[in-house]
Design a protein around this motif. Structure first.
Motif, short mmCIF file in Angstrom:
data_model
loop_
_atom_site.label_atom_id
_atom_site.label_comp_id
_atom_site.label_asym_id
_atom_site.label_seq_id
_atom_site.Cartn_x
_atom_site.Cartn_y
_atom_site.Cartn_z
N LYS A 67 0.84 -1.21 0.00
CA LYS A 67 0.00 0.00 0.00
C LYS A 67 0.86 1.25 0.00
CE LYS A 67 -4.10 -1.95 2.17
NZ LYS A 67 -4.93 -2.02 3.36
N HIS A 68 1.92 1.22 0.80
CA HIS A 68 2.83 2.38 0.86
C HIS A 68 3.47 2.62 -0.50
CE1 HIS A 68 5.72 5.28 2.30
NE2 HIS A 68 6.70 4.53 1.82
N ALA A 69 3.93 1.55 -1.13
CA ALA A 69 4.56 1.68 -2.45
C ALA A 69 3.55 2.20 -3.48
CB ALA A 69 5.13 0.35 -2.90
N ALA A 70 2.31 1.73 -3.39
CA ALA A 70 1.28 2.19 -4.32
C ALA A 70 1.02 3.69 -4.14
CB ALA A 70 -0.01 1.40 -4.11
N GLU A 71 0.95 4.13 -2.90
CA GLU A 71 0.69 5.54 -2.65
C GLU A 71 1.82 6.42 -3.17
OE1 GLU A 71 0.18 5.60 1.57
OE2 GLU A 71 -1.83 4.71 1.47
N THR A 72 3.05 6.04 -2.87
CA THR A 72 4.18 6.87 -3.31
C THR A 72 4.36 6.81 -4.82
OG1 THR A 72 5.71 5.05 -2.83
CG2 THR A 72 5.40 6.70 -1.12
N THR A 73 4.12 5.66 -5.41
CA THR A 73 4.25 5.55 -6.87
C THR A 73 3.17 6.37 -7.56
OG1 THR A 73 5.22 3.36 -6.66
CG2 THR A 73 4.35 3.96 -8.81
N ASN A 74 1.94 6.28 -7.05
CA ASN A 74 0.86 7.07 -7.65
C ASN A 74 1.14 8.57 -7.54
OD1 ASN A 74 -0.58 4.79 -8.43
ND2 ASN A 74 -1.78 4.74 -6.54
N ALA A 75 1.71 8.99 -6.42
CA ALA A 75 2.06 10.41 -6.27
C ALA A 75 3.15 10.80 -7.27
CB ALA A 75 2.53 10.69 -4.85
N THR A 76 4.11 9.92 -7.48
CA THR A 76 5.19 10.20 -8.43
C THR A 76 4.65 10.23 -9.86
OG1 THR A 76 6.75 9.12 -6.94
CG2 THR A 76 7.47 9.47 -9.20
N SER A 91 6.41 9.00 -16.45
CA SER A 91 5.14 8.80 -15.75
C SER A 91 4.43 7.54 -16.24
CB SER A 91 4.25 10.02 -15.95
OG SER A 91 3.00 9.83 -15.34
N GLY A 92 4.28 7.40 -17.53
CA GLY A 92 3.59 6.22 -18.08
C GLY A 92 4.37 4.94 -17.85
N ALA A 93 5.68 5.02 -18.00
CA ALA A 93 6.52 3.83 -17.79
C ALA A 93 6.47 3.40 -16.33
CB ALA A 93 7.95 4.13 -18.22
N LEU A 94 6.51 4.35 -15.43
CA LEU A 94 6.45 4.04 -14.01
C LEU A 94 5.10 3.43 -13.64
CD1 LEU A 94 7.93 4.17 -11.31
CD2 LEU A 94 7.07 6.50 -11.04
N ALA A 100 2.68 -4.02 -13.02
CA ALA A 100 3.31 -5.35 -13.04
C ALA A 100 3.75 -5.74 -11.63
CB ALA A 100 4.49 -5.36 -14.00
N TRP A 101 4.31 -4.79 -10.90
CA TRP A 101 4.77 -5.05 -9.54
C TRP A 101 3.59 -5.41 -8.63
CZ3 TRP A 101 4.08 -2.62 -4.78
CH2 TRP A 101 4.95 -3.03 -3.77
N GLU A 102 2.46 -4.72 -8.78
CA GLU A 102 1.28 -5.01 -7.97
C GLU A 102 0.79 -6.44 -8.21
OE1 GLU A 102 -1.47 -1.83 -8.89
OE2 GLU A 102 -1.24 -1.05 -6.85
N LYS A 103 0.86 -6.89 -9.46
CA LYS A 103 0.47 -8.27 -9.76
C LYS A 103 1.40 -9.25 -9.04
CE LYS A 103 -1.50 -7.30 -14.28
NZ LYS A 103 -1.33 -7.42 -15.73
#
Length: 146
Positions: A67-76, A91-94, A100-103
């Motif tokens: 969840k933490h990684a999702a929040e920070t990645t979405n902000a980035t 942005s699109g590549a990230l 893929a990482w979430e899967k």
């Protein structure tokens, strides 16, 4: 650094590497696996402890950190995203990399769940196997008919 010190550092490194590369011999007899005590968690208490560790530490940790990684990645992704028609390709590549990482995180959580289930069910499986074998043997026993 003096030449002698450099030679000693190289010799120590070579000795460590040599020791770690000895794959063609048995493990030490006491305390290191191999001929000593097995490393597998085969007792019911060890299996229960492993299942508890998955429940209490691993699954919650993976979920929390995911969840933490999702929040920070979405902000980035949002920060690098298009503003006034312009944005970074990053942005699109990230965003795709994070999907893929979430899967992979979901697959890991599924694997942890099935490992925990297997640890909890092993004792029951052994008991069922024992009962099945006893039932088969009792049908074939000539002693029972006497």
């Amino acid at each position: 650094m003096a030449w002698d010190e450099w030679q000693q550092i190289k010799a120590d490194g070579a000795a460590r590497q040599s020791a770690s590369m000895r794959l063609n011999q048995l493990a030490p007899a006491a305390g290191g696996g191999g001929a000593g005590k097995p490393d597998m968690a085969s007792s019911p208490a060890a299996k229960k402890a492993a299942a508890k560790a998955i429940d209490d530490d691993l699954e919650p940790g993976v979920t929390r950190d995911g969840k933490h990684a999702a929040e920070t990645t979405n902000a980035t992704v949002k920060a690098f995203g298009a503003k006034d028609g312009h944005g970074w390709d990053t942005s699109g590549a990230l965003k795709r990399a994070h999907e893929a990482w979430e899967k992979q995180v979901q697959m890991l959580l599924g694997r942890l769940f099935s490992e925990r289930q297997a640890l909890c069910a092993t004792g029951i499986s052994f008991q069922n196997n024992d009962l099945d074998i006893a039932a088969r043997l009792s049908r074939q026993s000539r002693i029972d008919g006497i």
